[in-house]
Motif scaffolding. Sequence first.
Motif, mmCIF file in Angstrom:
data_model
loop_
_atom_site.group_PDB
_atom_site.id
_atom_site.type_symbol
_atom_site.label_atom_id
_atom_site.label_comp_id
_atom_site.label_asym_id
_atom_site.label_seq_id
_atom_site.Cartn_x
_atom_site.Cartn_y
_atom_site.Cartn_z
ATOM 1 N N LEU A 42 0.814 -1.216 0.000
ATOM 2 C CA LEU A 42 0.000 0.000 0.000
ATOM 3 C C LEU A 42 0.852 1.272 0.000
ATOM 4 O O LEU A 42 0.429 2.321 -0.489
ATOM 5 C CB LEU A 42 -0.919 0.015 1.227
ATOM 6 C CG LEU A 42 -2.140 -0.894 1.188
ATOM 7 C CD1 LEU A 42 -2.801 -0.953 2.558
ATOM 8 C CD2 LEU A 42 -3.144 -0.435 0.139
ATOM 9 N N GLU A 43 2.071 1.194 0.568
ATOM 10 C CA GLU A 43 2.984 2.345 0.632
ATOM 11 C C GLU A 43 2.313 3.566 1.260
ATOM 12 O O GLU A 43 2.425 4.694 0.768
ATOM 13 C CB GLU A 43 3.496 2.697 -0.773
ATOM 14 C CG GLU A 43 4.337 1.598 -1.402
ATOM 15 C CD GLU A 43 4.853 1.979 -2.766
ATOM 16 O OE1 GLU A 43 4.146 2.733 -3.486
ATOM 17 O OE2 GLU A 43 5.962 1.535 -3.126
ATOM 18 N N GLY A 44 1.583 3.319 2.348
ATOM 19 C CA GLY A 44 0.975 4.431 3.067
ATOM 20 C C GLY A 44 -0.390 4.841 2.562
ATOM 21 O O GLY A 44 -1.047 5.715 3.159
ATOM 22 N N ARG A 45 -0.844 4.250 1.452
ATOM 23 C CA ARG A 45 -2.168 4.601 0.940
ATOM 24 C C ARG A 45 -3.252 4.021 1.847
ATOM 25 O O ARG A 45 -3.033 2.996 2.502
ATOM 26 C CB ARG A 45 -2.354 4.059 -0.485
ATOM 27 C CG ARG A 45 -1.371 4.598 -1.497
ATOM 28 C CD ARG A 45 -1.769 4.225 -2.926
ATOM 29 N NE ARG A 45 -1.884 2.798 -3.123
ATOM 30 C CZ ARG A 45 -0.869 1.983 -3.436
ATOM 31 N NH1 ARG A 45 0.353 2.498 -3.563
ATOM 32 N NH2 ARG A 45 -1.058 0.701 -3.616
ATOM 33 N N PRO A 46 -4.414 4.615 1.887
ATOM 34 C CA PRO A 46 -5.487 4.087 2.741
ATOM 35 C C PRO A 46 -6.033 2.776 2.206
ATOM 36 O O PRO A 46 -5.962 2.485 1.006
ATOM 37 C CB PRO A 46 -6.543 5.195 2.703
ATOM 38 C CG PRO A 46 -6.297 5.904 1.414
ATOM 39 C CD PRO A 46 -4.799 5.869 1.220
ATOM 40 N N VAL A 47 -6.574 1.976 3.106
ATOM 41 C CA VAL A 47 -7.178 0.700 2.731
ATOM 42 C C VAL A 47 -8.589 0.949 2.207
ATOM 43 O O VAL A 47 -9.409 1.577 2.884
ATOM 44 C CB VAL A 47 -7.238 -0.256 3.944
ATOM 45 C CG1 VAL A 47 -7.969 -1.542 3.559
ATOM 46 C CG2 VAL A 47 -5.838 -0.574 4.433
#
Length: 281
Positions: A42-47
């Motif tokens: 995800l590299e910090g992206r939201p789920v």
Amino acid sequence: MERRIITGEQLAAFRRRLQEEERSPATVEKYGKEAARFAVWLEGRPVTKEAAVCWREELLAKGLSPATVNGKLAALDRLFRFLGWEDCRVRHLRVQRKLFRDSNRELTREEYGRLLAACRAGGQERLALLMEAICATGIRVSEVRYLTVEAARMGRAEVSLKGKIRTILIPGKLSRKLLKYAKKQKTVSGEIFLTRNGTGLSRKQIWAEMKAVCKKAGVAPGKVFPHNLRHLFARTFYRVCRDVAKLADVLGHSSIETTRIYLISTGDEHARVLERLRLIL
């Protein structure tokens, strides 16, 4: 809307929850790793559900088998359930039930005999007896710790795993071998299969020792792993009793469908059945 970010604290708590649920160490490790891999991806992206779908498609694009992808999705399902993010779950891939077993992965009784002979010739008494114990009882490698001096004396072991308790009968000949080995090792009680430090053998160590004897035994490494001994037990047991429900109980399966997987014939066996039909005139 809540911005859902997977944190290290959440991943650690997820592992703890799995342990509290008395999941096997292998399951805890697998689910924990897969959840962490998804978080890294995800590299910090939201789920979001869309993100989970993209991850599924990327796994497929890498050439992973549907069964492997579904295994990873199962870990993700469990993580989302733990976090209360049920709406992020995605559909698993539909996998047609296998009609044949890969003969290149099937351990035969003759190969099993060669493995035991190679162990004994190399002075690996513990490994030979351990393989016999798994193959003669059908226990999982994670259940080896229940083979104790007390169990060998009684001829049965009480196994508690995955919230279920079942009794494993230990054949008389195996009981005598186990007690003889325990006496030789000066083990008067508790687990029989121990390391030099007196600790129980790990799954990793058992796996490594079995792989190390392959070449000497002339058996393909791809056939030699603890669970294949359980498969050999299941096939042999079924040939004798022809009772899949009883076999499911012995193996500790909740579903007979799981047991049926152990009994799938190889393509060669199926071909011989077709020949016996004699429908080509």
